[in-house]
Write an enzyme that holds these catalytic residues in place. Structure first.
Site, PDB file in Angstrom:
ATOM      1  NE  ARG A  34       6.904  -4.970  -3.762  1.00 10.41           N
ATOM      2  CZ  ARG A  34       7.165  -4.790  -2.475  1.00 10.41           C
ATOM      3  NH1 ARG A  34       7.358  -5.794  -1.681  1.00 10.41           N
ATOM      4  NH2 ARG A  34       7.244  -3.577  -1.988  1.00 10.41           N
ATOM      5  N   GLY A  59      -1.739   2.922   2.372  1.00 11.46           N
ATOM      6  CA  GLY A  59      -2.964   2.917   1.565  1.00 11.46           C
ATOM      7  C   GLY A  59      -3.548   4.279   1.269  1.00 11.46           C
ATOM      8  NE  ARG A 104       7.933   6.175 -18.058  1.00 11.82           N
ATOM      9  CZ  ARG A 104       7.702   5.992 -16.761  1.00 11.82           C
ATOM     10  NH1 ARG A 104       6.484   5.695 -16.336  1.00 11.82           N
ATOM     11  NH2 ARG A 104       8.676   6.102 -15.894  1.00 11.82           N
ATOM     12  NE  ARG A 129     -12.114  -8.229   1.146  1.00 13.79           N
ATOM     13  CZ  ARG A 129     -11.957  -7.002   1.623  1.00 13.79           C
ATOM     14  NH1 ARG A 129     -12.213  -5.951   0.894  1.00 13.79           N
ATOM     15  NH2 ARG A 129     -11.521  -6.815   2.851  1.00 13.79           N
ATOM     16  N   GLY A 158       2.913   2.767   1.856  1.00 14.67           N
ATOM     17  CA  GLY A 158       2.246   1.469   1.785  1.00 14.67           C
ATOM     18  C   GLY A 158       0.997   1.359   2.637  1.00 14.67           C
ATOM     19  CG  ASN A 180      -6.420   2.241   5.434  1.00 18.63           C
ATOM     20  OD1 ASN A 180      -7.608   1.976   5.299  1.00 18.63           O
ATOM     21  ND2 ASN A 180      -5.567   2.226   4.430  1.00 18.63           N
ATOM     22  CG  ASP A 181      -9.252  -1.375  10.822  1.00 19.76           C
ATOM     23  OD1 ASP A 181      -9.827  -0.494  10.144  1.00 19.76           O
ATOM     24  OD2 ASP A 181      -9.678  -1.760  11.912  1.00 19.76           O
TER      25      ASP A 181
END
Ligand code: 5GP
Length: 350
Positions: A306, A173, A201, A295, A171, A337-338
């Site tokens: 979500r 990024g 698929r 954003r 998560g 990663n801010d």
């Protein structure tokens, strides 16, 4: 015994200062160096103290540096202390060194000889609960402590890029960063197509999203060590083969990977020589601020659409600390990663 020829050239993966080393038998005999310095090892006769010269100062006298074994023990000790919440380097409960007398020390530093034979004893507080039990933790591997690396292994053939491996908490990024790199220059940055045993698929093209194989074939290839990482998700196997990384590297592109951190072990081979970057989360407050705006929601990882809960932010920070603890010494770079756009620019300039 005169000046011996340099047998080994190594690159140091840590900073070293004899001034602040409580274990060195004689500070004046020590050789200070920085991470990245190339050292010529003149003598490895002593188990704990090697003698070395810096490549850039070859006419200078050789100095003492900690041997690989000593440095590994120090790192294990310091990390254990850190995990226990005890940052003081002077209080040691588990490691005591007995540096054997070195001929260089006894002859050149007569006033220090009493030190060279004495056991360095350390007293400290009772051992607190150890957060990461090094002996039992499967993630931990003694060989994984980067101390010195032989230089010959480090520099690949010319015109070939080292694979870039983005490691980080789920998560944080890194997948989005990977996507942006490939979008910026699809010829230069490429991601190997993973293998899977799940059925294809609608809308997917074999060899584009995945290489589709049978479970039988994939299990055999995993057993044969052909995968640098693999995992199971909802009853199907997924994985990336070493060959597909090599294929990208050999075409002159930059292979970009964002595997689970456990894949570091398999990736750290002299053939692949990956450039490993830890993508770190910022502070809890910053995380919340940067990941919850409208954003940010649209730009950060799709897993974030979500929104994250406070618990998930805390989990991310804890996970990043664990990754740092276990693999910090392997990271060629770290990116906080801010802000994705900023992180991306840093990554492009690496
Ligand atoms: P899907 O089947 O929906 O394409 O992917 C489902 C999940 O498979 C992904 O979210 C990811 O967790 C996992 N996955 C996809 N590719 C790989 C891979 O190369 N290695 C591993 N270990 N997991 C993968």
């Amino acid at each position: 015994s005169g000046c011996r020829e340099s047998k080994v050239r190594v690159k140091a993966h840590f900073d070293y200062s004899p001034e602040t080393d409580p274990y060195i038998p004689c500070k004046e005999a020590g050789l200070a160096f920085n991470r990245g310095d190339v050292l010529h090892i003149v003598s490895q006769d002593d188990a704990y103290w090697w003698q070395a010269r810096k490549e850039t100062e070859r006419s200078a006298r050789a100095g003492l540096i900690p041997s690989r074994a000593l440095q590994e023990r120090r790192v294990i000790h310091e990390r254990t202390q850190k995990a226990q919440g005890n940052d003081s380097k002077s209080t040691c409960t588990s490691i005591c060194y007995t540096p054997p007398a070195s001929p260089m020390l006894t002859s050149n530093n007569s006033n220090n000889t009493s030190n060279t034979n004495s056991t360095i004893t350390c007293r400290g507080p009772k051992t607190k609960k150890i957060m990461y039990d090094l002996a039992e933790n499967n993630d931990f591997d003694r060989e994984m402590i980067a101390t010195y690396e032989e230089v010959a292994k480090l520099y690949p053939r010319q015109g070939v890029y080292r694979p870039i491996v983005l490691i980080g908490a789920p998560g944080v990024g890194r997948n989005e960063l990977k996507r942006r790199l490939m979008a910026r220059d699809p010829e230069k940055f490429r991601n190997p197509v993973p293998y899977t045993t799940r059925p294809i698929r609608q809308g997917e093209v074999a060899g584009r999203e995945y290489i589709f194989v049978t479970r039988e074939k994939m299990e055999a290839d995993i057993a044969a060590g052909k995968f640098i990482e693999h995992g199971e998700y909802k009853g199907h196997l997924y994985g990336t083969s070493g060959e597909s990384v090599k294929a990208i590297v050999n075409t002159g592109s930059v292979c970009i990977l964002s595997p689970h951190y456990q894949a570091i072990k398999a990736l750290r081979t002299p053939q692949l020589k990956p450039y490993i970057v830890h993508i770190k989360p910022p502070s809890f407050e910053k995380l919340k601020e940067s990941r919850t705006s409208a954003r940010a929601k649209s730009t950060f990882d799709e897993t974030n659409s979500r929104g994250f809960t406070d618990e998930e932010f805390e989990e991310m920070i804890k996970s990043a600390e664990k990754i740092d603890f276990l693999y910090g010494h392997f990271f060629d770079d770290e990116i906080l990663n801010d802000d994705l756009a900023h992180s991306f620019e840093i990554l492009v300039s690496c």
